[in-house]
Design a protein around this motif. Structure first.
Motif, PDB file in Angstrom:
ATOM      1  N   LEU A  15       0.802  -1.226   0.000  1.00  0.00           N
ATOM      2  CA  LEU A  15       0.000   0.000   0.000  1.00  0.00           C
ATOM      3  C   LEU A  15       0.838   1.281   0.000  1.00  0.00           C
ATOM      4  N   PRO A  20      -4.966   4.645  -8.149  1.00  0.00           N
ATOM      5  CA  PRO A  20      -5.862   5.711  -8.609  1.00  0.00           C
ATOM      6  C   PRO A  20      -7.271   5.521  -8.074  1.00  0.00           C
ATOM      7  N   LYS A  21      -7.948   6.639  -7.834  1.00  0.00           N
ATOM      8  CA  LYS A  21      -9.357   6.571  -7.381  1.00  0.00           C
ATOM      9  C   LYS A  21     -10.223   5.992  -8.489  1.00  0.00           C
ATOM     10  N   PRO A  22     -11.276   5.272  -8.123  1.00  0.00           N
ATOM     11  CA  PRO A  22     -12.091   4.626  -9.155  1.00  0.00           C
ATOM     12  C   PRO A  22     -12.960   5.624  -9.911  1.00  0.00           C
ATOM     13  N   HIS A  35     -16.406  11.178  -5.301  1.00  0.00           N
ATOM     14  CA  HIS A  35     -16.885  12.027  -4.218  1.00  0.00           C
ATOM     15  C   HIS A  35     -15.707  12.497  -3.370  1.00  0.00           C
ATOM     16  N   ARG A  38     -15.915   9.280   1.054  1.00  0.00           N
ATOM     17  CA  ARG A  38     -16.648   8.098   0.613  1.00  0.00           C
ATOM     18  C   ARG A  38     -18.097   8.211   1.083  1.00  0.00           C
ATOM     19  N   PRO A  39     -19.076   7.857   0.203  1.00  0.00           N
ATOM     20  CA  PRO A  39     -20.484   8.072   0.531  1.00  0.00           C
ATOM     21  C   PRO A  39     -20.973   7.174   1.665  1.00  0.00           C
TER      22      PRO A  39
ATOM     23  N   GLU B  55     -16.020   3.332  -4.697  1.00  0.00           N
ATOM     24  CA  GLU B  55     -15.274   4.155  -3.743  1.00  0.00           C
ATOM     25  C   GLU B  55     -15.179   3.492  -2.369  1.00  0.00           C
ATOM     26  N   ILE B  56     -16.255   2.812  -1.978  1.00  0.00           N
ATOM     27  CA  ILE B  56     -16.223   2.118  -0.684  1.00  0.00           C
ATOM     28  C   ILE B  56     -15.220   0.972  -0.736  1.00  0.00           C
ATOM     29  N   TRP B  58     -12.696   0.838  -2.700  1.00  0.00           N
ATOM     30  CA  TRP B  58     -11.376   1.469  -2.789  1.00  0.00           C
ATOM     31  C   TRP B  58     -10.869   1.786  -1.387  1.00  0.00           C
ATOM     32  N   ASP B  59     -11.750   2.375  -0.588  1.00  0.00           N
ATOM     33  CA  ASP B  59     -11.415   2.695   0.799  1.00  0.00           C
ATOM     34  C   ASP B  59     -10.998   1.425   1.548  1.00  0.00           C
ATOM     35  N   VAL B  61      -9.955  -1.577   0.395  1.00  0.00           N
ATOM     36  CA  VAL B  61      -8.760  -2.260  -0.100  1.00  0.00           C
ATOM     37  C   VAL B  61      -7.504  -1.414   0.140  1.00  0.00           C
TER      38      VAL B  61
END
Lengths: 229, 465
Positions: A15, A20-22, A35, A38-39, B55-56, B58-59, B61
């Motif tokens: 890590l 990259p962000k999705p 966002h 994170r939502p 995104e969740i 991603w957070d 992992v």
């Protein structure tokens, strides 16, 4: 070094390079800007549910019809008794299984059939040979037509899944709007000490493993009946 | 060319020409498409939901160490035994050890792809324990002694008649052509197994860090029974399965069911927080969670393809893949098939031997579009191609590309090539379809369209003058 430390070590090492962000690479029409944070509120994207009890009950009934759940609103205990007796008669119940609870106690007294109680330790073959498992629940979810049960609200793990017919007795105020509301309710009720098993049951047991044709009662109950008072 | 690649090519060729198989798969998937689109339409915004899910994940992992430790400390606090396994062998040894210690004779197993990945059932059977798959599809392929055909629908390739013959031969049941009757035969047989089993094995769809629970999704109820009746429950979980909070399931459960099985939500979503607790009437006395690495940290180290670990194993990418639909699930000869399998397998089993899977793709992007957590599947296939070439590029390929570059940089040469092609095609008939045919790969199953005598450029120039 323990295996745990080795795996965690490899993870931390990996890590060190950021990913990259999705959402930026996927094809045209699919780009959605990430966002800021994170939502946590999913309601704006999940299927719509109305606010009033009537709307929720109508949606639950619609979902139930699709899932082949038998969902019935009952006005009072007398009506519940009539309907339970009719069900027991139509299916020829000889023995039922249930657990101690306000509604379940009433139901088994009304039915007057031999009963297997799963409050304490019970015999597995006794439960297996019961014609119906009658339980209470934690909540009903209008959005999906689901019943929320836990080891504490529904007499353990096996009662709601082993007998061929699962009958749920619910109260009107247990009919929640959607999945986020259901998880909030579980947290509020059990947050300090969760039961060892919680389950979202959505319709009777089913399979499509043979030619993708729907068959009910693969391993769990063939029938699911919900009475909401 | 390696032998795995040769076998793949040969099987794929055979399956592609099997018209019965093709029409069968199209038929099975046709129903899925209709249902999936209908369920997707119920979401107020499916694309936004995908972005949120991505995104969740991603957070989760990208903070895997933190969430894993949280998950483990929470679930251990409820009396669960957690075992960390770097390799499949370690996981198998541990589970065989637990079975031996408790003198386990029979095991009921709920569907777990991680089990397939490390050949757990074989390891247990070798130690003398009976292992019964309880998912109907898995049970059928287990009786047939073959691998699952699909991640979610393991017996999708079989007709009711084949299954009836199988049950007749293996279970002695009367032949029938009713899927319902066949399901009931399996139900009766497996009921006895559940009641007698000493141990239940499951996978998990999610591991919730916040509350220390595993989330298990089934439709048949086999996940419930396998984790309720036996006195020991073992859950084998890939380390990438963590989700930060319980609330996240409100998004992930409907998305998994929609993309995976064209359902609004699956029939049984079960959250298990430990073994039987005090004052609970039933449930296993022991609960073991085995956390499996088996190459996942290697994939994690590849930042470019790290999002592959977001996968929730819904099988959605298989269902839309033109390659999968033509060659079927068995041709891959991997645990995970279809686009996700083609991306994962080279990482888990080695790029040199499995690089051919990166080329078994039309790069159409249907998989990426279908993925509920937005894994960039088709780009990863391209990246694997690049990585494979970086390892070792064949001399003839370099030569071909050099020739191509020369041709493209010299318009005169190019025009000459076009004329030569038109001229040469007249004699193509002499060698067409034989091994001497330079375009045999194309003409063996297709017609080559005739090249025009005059190029578009010629035509345009004449029209202008």
């Amino acid at each position: 070094m323990s295996e745990r430390e080795q795996i965690l070590g490899r993870i931390r090492e990996a890590l060190r390079v950021a990913a990259p962000k999705p959402g930026l690479l996927s094809g045209p029409g699919q780009r959605v800007p990430p966002h800021e944070k994170r939502p946590t509120d999913f309601r704006p994207w999940l299927p719509v549910v109305g606010d009033s009890f009537e709307e929720r009950a109508a949606l639950f009934a619609k979902n139930s019809a699709e899932l082949k759940t038998d969902f019935q609103l009952v006005a009072n205990r007398d009506e519940l008794q009539t309907k339970l007796l009719a069900l027991a008669h139509a299916e020829g119940w000889k023995k039922i299984a249930t657990h101690a609870g306000e509604l379940t106690n009433y139901a088994f007294a009304a039915l007057g059939l031999p009963v297997v109680q799963t409050g304490g330790r019970y015999k597995l073959d006794e439960l297996e040979s019961s014609d119906a498992g009658i339980t209470e629940c934690d909540a009903l979810v209008a959005q999906t037509g689901s019943v929320v049960v836990t080891t504490r609200s529904a007499g353990g793990r096996a009662l709601s899944v082993l007998p061929p017919h699962h009958v749920v007795l619910a109260r009107r105020d247990q009919l929640l709007r959607d999945l986020p509301a259901a998880f909030t309710a579980l947290k509020q009720r059990y947050g300090s000490s969760y039961p060892s098993m919680m389950c979202l049951i959505t319709g009777p047991s089913r399979t499509g493993d043979i030619e993708r044709i729907l068959v009910l009662g693969a391993h769990g109950p063939k029938k699911l009946t919900i009475f909401c008072m | 060319m390696s032998t795995v690649a040769q076998v793949f090519k040969e099987t794929a060729r055979r399956m592609t020409h099997d018209l019965r198989h093709r029409s069968w798969i199209q038929n099975a998937l046709g129903k899925y498409y209709v249902g999936r689109d209908e369920k997707k339409a119920r979401f107020q915004n499916w694309q936004e939901a995908r972005q949120a899910a991505a995104e969740i994940k991603w957070d989760a992992v990208n903070h895997l160490d933190k969430y894993l430790e949280q998950f483990v400390s929470k679930i251990e606090a409820r009396g669960t035994k957690v075992f960390w396994a770097s390799t499949g062998q370690q996981a198998c040894d541990y589970i065989v050890g637990v079975a031996k210690k408790h003198r386990v004779r029979s095991i009921v197993k709920s569907k777990a792809m991680t089990g397939e990945e490390i050949h757990l059932a074989q390891a247990l059977e070798k130690s003398g324990v009976e292992v019964v798959e309880t998912d109907l599809g898995e049970y059928i392929v287990q009786l047939r002694e073959e691998a699952p055909y699909h991640i979610v629908f393991p017996a999708m390739h079989l007709t009711r008649h084949e299954i009836s013959d199988l049950f007749n031969k293996k279970l002695g049941s009367a032949p029938t052509d009713s899927p319902e009757e066949l399901t009931m035969i399996a139900r009766r047989t497996l009921r006895k197994k559940y009641c007698a089993a000493d141990m239940g094995i499951s996978g998990a769809n999610f591991a919730i860090a916040e509350t220390g629970m595993i989330s298990l999704t089934t439709n048949e109820g086999n996940g419930r029974l396998s984790t309720s009746l036996p006195r020991i429950h073992v859950a084998l979980i890939g380390i990438e399965k963590v989700l930060p909070t319980l609330d996240d399931l409100a998004l992930f459960l409907p998305m998994l069911a929609t993309a995976g099985a064209a359902q609004a939500v699956s029939c049984y979503n079960t959250f298990i927080a430990g073994p039987r607790q005090e004052r609970e009437p039933d449930g296993p006395d022991e609960f073991h969670v085995v956390l499996l690495d088996n190459g996942r940290t290697r994939l994690l180290a590849d930042a470019e393809q790290r999002d592959t670990l977001h996968c929730i194993r819904c099988g959605g990418c298989l269902n839309v893949c033109p390659i999968y639909k033509n060659i079927g699930g068995h041709s891959y000869a991997t645990t995970y098939m279809g686009p996700i399998g083609s991306v994962l397998t080279p990482h888990m089993r080695g790029l040199t031997e499995w690089k051919h899977l990166s080329f078994a793709s039309s790069l159409c992007g249907a998989c990426t579009e279908a993925c509920p957590v937005k894994i960039d599947l088709h780009h990863h296939l391209l990246q694997n191609r690049r990585n494979a070439i970086r390892c070792k590029s064949p001399w003839w390929e370099k030569l071909i590309f050099q020739g191509f570059v020369t041709l493209m940089n010299h318009p005169l040469l190019y025009r000459l090539g076009v004329k030569l092609g038109w001229f040469g095609q007249k004699f193509h008939g002499l060698v067409k379809g034989t091994k001497l045919d330079p375009v045999y790969a194309w003409t063996q199953s297709r017609e080559l369209p005739p090249l025009a005598r005059n190029s578009f450029k010629d035509y345009w120039r004449r029209k202008q003058s």
